[in-house]
Motif scaffolding. Structure first.
Motif, PDB file in Angstrom:
ATOM      1  N   THR A 144     -24.500  -8.003  91.766  1.00  0.00           N
ATOM      2  CA  THR A 144     -23.241  -7.690  91.089  1.00  0.00           C
ATOM      3  C   THR A 144     -23.291  -8.066  89.612  1.00  0.00           C
ATOM      4  O   THR A 144     -24.112  -8.883  89.179  1.00  0.00           O
ATOM      5  CB  THR A 144     -22.048  -8.420  91.743  1.00  0.00           C
ATOM      6  N   ARG A 145     -22.370  -7.469  88.892  1.00  0.00           N
ATOM      7  CA  ARG A 145     -22.172  -7.820  87.488  1.00  0.00           C
ATOM      8  C   ARG A 145     -20.677  -7.887  87.225  1.00  0.00           C
ATOM      9  O   ARG A 145     -19.915  -7.001  87.621  1.00  0.00           O
ATOM     10  CB  ARG A 145     -22.812  -6.778  86.564  1.00  0.00           C
ATOM     11  N   GLY A 146     -20.234  -8.966  86.559  1.00  0.00           N
ATOM     12  CA  GLY A 146     -18.828  -9.104  86.202  1.00  0.00           C
ATOM     13  C   GLY A 146     -17.966  -9.757  87.256  1.00  0.00           C
ATOM     14  O   GLY A 146     -16.748  -9.890  87.058  1.00  0.00           O
ATOM     15  N   VAL A 147     -18.551 -10.177  88.365  1.00  0.00           N
ATOM     16  CA  VAL A 147     -17.789 -10.867  89.409  1.00  0.00           C
ATOM     17  C   VAL A 147     -17.653 -12.339  89.047  1.00  0.00           C
ATOM     18  O   VAL A 147     -18.636 -13.001  88.706  1.00  0.00           O
ATOM     19  CB  VAL A 147     -18.473 -10.723  90.783  1.00  0.00           C
ATOM     20  N   ARG A 148     -16.442 -12.840  89.113  1.00  0.00           N
ATOM     21  CA  ARG A 148     -16.200 -14.265  88.859  1.00  0.00           C
ATOM     22  C   ARG A 148     -16.368 -15.009  90.180  1.00  0.00           C
ATOM     23  O   ARG A 148     -15.564 -14.869  91.096  1.00  0.00           O
ATOM     24  CB  ARG A 148     -14.813 -14.481  88.268  1.00  0.00           C
ATOM     25  N   ILE A 149     -17.411 -15.792  90.289  1.00  0.00           N
ATOM     26  CA  ILE A 149     -17.741 -16.529  91.504  1.00  0.00           C
ATOM     27  C   ILE A 149     -17.255 -17.958  91.347  1.00  0.00           C
ATOM     28  O   ILE A 149     -17.694 -18.688  90.450  1.00  0.00           O
ATOM     29  CB  ILE A 149     -19.253 -16.513  91.764  1.00  0.00           C
ATOM     30  N   VAL A 150     -16.326 -18.341  92.210  1.00  0.00           N
ATOM     31  CA  VAL A 150     -15.794 -19.703  92.202  1.00  0.00           C
ATOM     32  C   VAL A 150     -16.438 -20.454  93.355  1.00  0.00           C
ATOM     33  O   VAL A 150     -16.238 -20.090  94.515  1.00  0.00           O
ATOM     34  CB  VAL A 150     -14.259 -19.714  92.348  1.00  0.00           C
ATOM     35  N   ARG A 151     -17.207 -21.464  93.042  1.00  0.00           N
ATOM     36  CA  ARG A 151     -17.926 -22.213  94.068  1.00  0.00           C
ATOM     37  C   ARG A 151     -17.191 -23.510  94.371  1.00  0.00           C
ATOM     38  O   ARG A 151     -17.090 -24.408  93.542  1.00  0.00           O
ATOM     39  CB  ARG A 151     -19.357 -22.502  93.622  1.00  0.00           C
ATOM     40  N   ALA A 152     -16.660 -23.594  95.571  1.00  0.00           N
ATOM     41  CA  ALA A 152     -15.965 -24.804  96.000  1.00  0.00           C
ATOM     42  C   ALA A 152     -16.988 -25.883  96.352  1.00  0.00           C
ATOM     43  O   ALA A 152     -18.118 -25.582  96.741  1.00  0.00           O
ATOM     44  CB  ALA A 152     -15.080 -24.498  97.202  1.00  0.00           C
ATOM     45  N   ASP A 153     -16.570 -27.146  96.246  1.00  0.00           N
ATOM     46  CA  ASP A 153     -17.493 -28.229  96.570  1.00  0.00           C
ATOM     47  C   ASP A 153     -17.501 -28.568  98.056  1.00  0.00           C
ATOM     48  O   ASP A 153     -18.306 -29.361  98.520  1.00  0.00           O
ATOM     49  CB  ASP A 153     -17.180 -29.480  95.739  1.00  0.00           C
ATOM     50  N   ARG A 154     -16.588 -27.935  98.810  1.00  0.00           N
ATOM     51  CA  ARG A 154     -16.536 -28.107 100.262  1.00  0.00           C
ATOM     52  C   ARG A 154     -15.899 -26.861 100.856  1.00  0.00           C
ATOM     53  O   ARG A 154     -15.344 -26.028 100.129  1.00  0.00           O
ATOM     54  CB  ARG A 154     -15.719 -29.347 100.637  1.00  0.00           C
ATOM     55  N   ASN A 155     -15.982 -26.731 102.176  1.00  0.00           N
ATOM     56  CA  ASN A 155     -15.430 -25.555 102.830  1.00  0.00           C
ATOM     57  C   ASN A 155     -13.914 -25.659 102.883  1.00  0.00           C
ATOM     58  O   ASN A 155     -13.356 -26.473 103.627  1.00  0.00           O
ATOM     59  CB  ASN A 155     -15.998 -25.418 104.245  1.00  0.00           C
ATOM     60  N   LEU A 156     -13.245 -24.820 102.118  1.00  0.00           N
ATOM     61  CA  LEU A 156     -11.782 -24.812 102.070  1.00  0.00           C
ATOM     62  C   LEU A 156     -11.168 -23.934 103.149  1.00  0.00           C
ATOM     63  O   LEU A 156      -9.945 -23.909 103.292  1.00  0.00           O
ATOM     64  CB  LEU A 156     -11.316 -24.328 100.700  1.00  0.00           C
ATOM     65  N   GLY A 157     -12.005 -23.217 103.899  1.00  0.00           N
ATOM     66  CA  GLY A 157     -11.483 -22.270 104.867  1.00  0.00           C
ATOM     67  C   GLY A 157     -10.968 -21.012 104.183  1.00  0.00           C
ATOM     68  O   GLY A 157     -11.046 -20.858 102.955  1.00  0.00           O
ATOM     69  N   PHE A 158     -10.423 -20.120 104.992  1.00  0.00           N
ATOM     70  CA  PHE A 158      -9.941 -18.854 104.424  1.00  0.00           C
ATOM     71  C   PHE A 158      -8.701 -19.075 103.560  1.00  0.00           C
ATOM     72  O   PHE A 158      -8.641 -18.643 102.403  1.00  0.00           O
ATOM     73  CB  PHE A 158      -9.616 -17.865 105.550  1.00  0.00           C
ATOM     74  N   GLY A 159      -7.691 -19.738 104.105  1.00  0.00           N
ATOM     75  CA  GLY A 159      -6.452 -19.922 103.354  1.00  0.00           C
ATOM     76  C   GLY A 159      -6.650 -20.731 102.088  1.00  0.00           C
ATOM     77  O   GLY A 159      -6.163 -20.363 101.011  1.00  0.00           O
ATOM     78  N   GLY A 160      -7.378 -21.836 102.193  1.00  0.00           N
ATOM     79  CA  GLY A 160      -7.636 -22.659 101.017  1.00  0.00           C
ATOM     80  C   GLY A 160      -8.456 -21.921  99.983  1.00  0.00           C
ATOM     81  O   GLY A 160      -8.237 -22.057  98.772  1.00  0.00           O
TER      82      GLY A 160
END
Length: 271
Positions: A80-96
């Protein structure tokens, strides 16, 4: 909780998201060890939006998977190009994960999308047009299986707290009112998302958070609707290597909303 943001810049991208400083819609996807299918989803999304005329952004919240924390990231950086990838430091689940994505979103329209969807041209414009009606809280398309059969036209919320997918619905003013629709694809105005309160992290890691949000929408007078003229393909269960159990989340649901037992119509079901 901390998170890092990376913007993908693959020179051989199959999904090029146009750069926009002022997007009108933010697409938010949540991944957890998701494989190549997320690239297929984003490729079809970008293609479907080519003639929509709306400026948009794509945010992928990548929950770390214990077996391979960089699996999804590698696919996103290569494809991909232009996708903003936010990497969480732990598994927040779907809702989080959705809520973290919403925090990073810049648009006034939020579209929550599973990373296992195939879009076709023309799906977006009718749905976003419905949000001009302030009485509509959530709008969704019909979800279909890969063979074209109907997967759901929203869901019934049963007195037991369990849910039942609808395969037919009654059309009124061009829309079908539903108890809720799976958050595999739904659109909300940002102010409505905030008014209702967003996804509740108590349903970690997944399931029932969309039903819970829909109940709050209903209590606050918002309509949850499906446009029967718009359909997309949902490759159900293809995006996550581990399927979480639902019993604990169901317990949260029935304890949170005991009124369902006497207010929800009973329907014939073996659930």
């Amino acid at each position: 909780m901390t998170s890092d943001v990376i913007v993908s810049r693959s020179p051989v991208s199959s999904a090029d998201v146009p750069v926009s400083a002022h997007p009108s819609v933010s697409f938010v996807l949540v991944t957890f060890g998701t494989d190549r299918i997320v690239i297929d989803t984003l490729t079809s999304l970008v293609s479907s939006m080519a003639d929509a005329g709306d400026k948009y952004e794509v945010i992928v919240v990548d929950n770390p998977h214990p077996s391979d924390r960089r699996r999804t990231l590698r696919h996103l950086l290569l494809g991909t190009r232009g996708v903003r990838i936010v990497r969480a430091d732990r598994n927040l689940g779907f809702g989080g994960g959705c809520e973290l994505g919403a925090l990073h979103a810049r648009a006034e329209i939020l579209c929550f999308v599973n990373p296992d969807i195939t879009f076709a041209a023309g799906w977006f414009e009718p749905l976003v047009e419905h949000l001009r009606d302030p009485g509509i809280s959530i709008v969704s398309p019909v979800l279909c299986n890969a063979d074209g059969s109907i997967q759901e036209i929203g869901h019934r919320l049963l007195p037991t707290g369990w849910t039942l997918p609808q395969l037919v619905g009654t059309v009124s003013d061009g829309l079908i009112d539903v108890d809720f629709a799976s958050a595999a694809c739904w659109l909300m105005r940002r102010d409505e998302h905030e008014r209702v309160g967003g996804f509740d992290p108590d349903y970690h890691p997944a399931y029932f958070e969309d039903a819970d949000l829909a109940v709050r929408s209903s209590i606050l007078g918002g309509r949850r609707v499906v446009d029967p003229t718009v359909s997309i393909i949902h490759h159900h269960g293809a995006s996550t290597p581990d399927t979480p159990t639902t019993l604990a989340q169901h317990d949260v649901m029935v304890k949170r909303w005991p009124h369902l037992r006497w207010t929800q119509p009973r329907v014939a079901t073996t659930t």
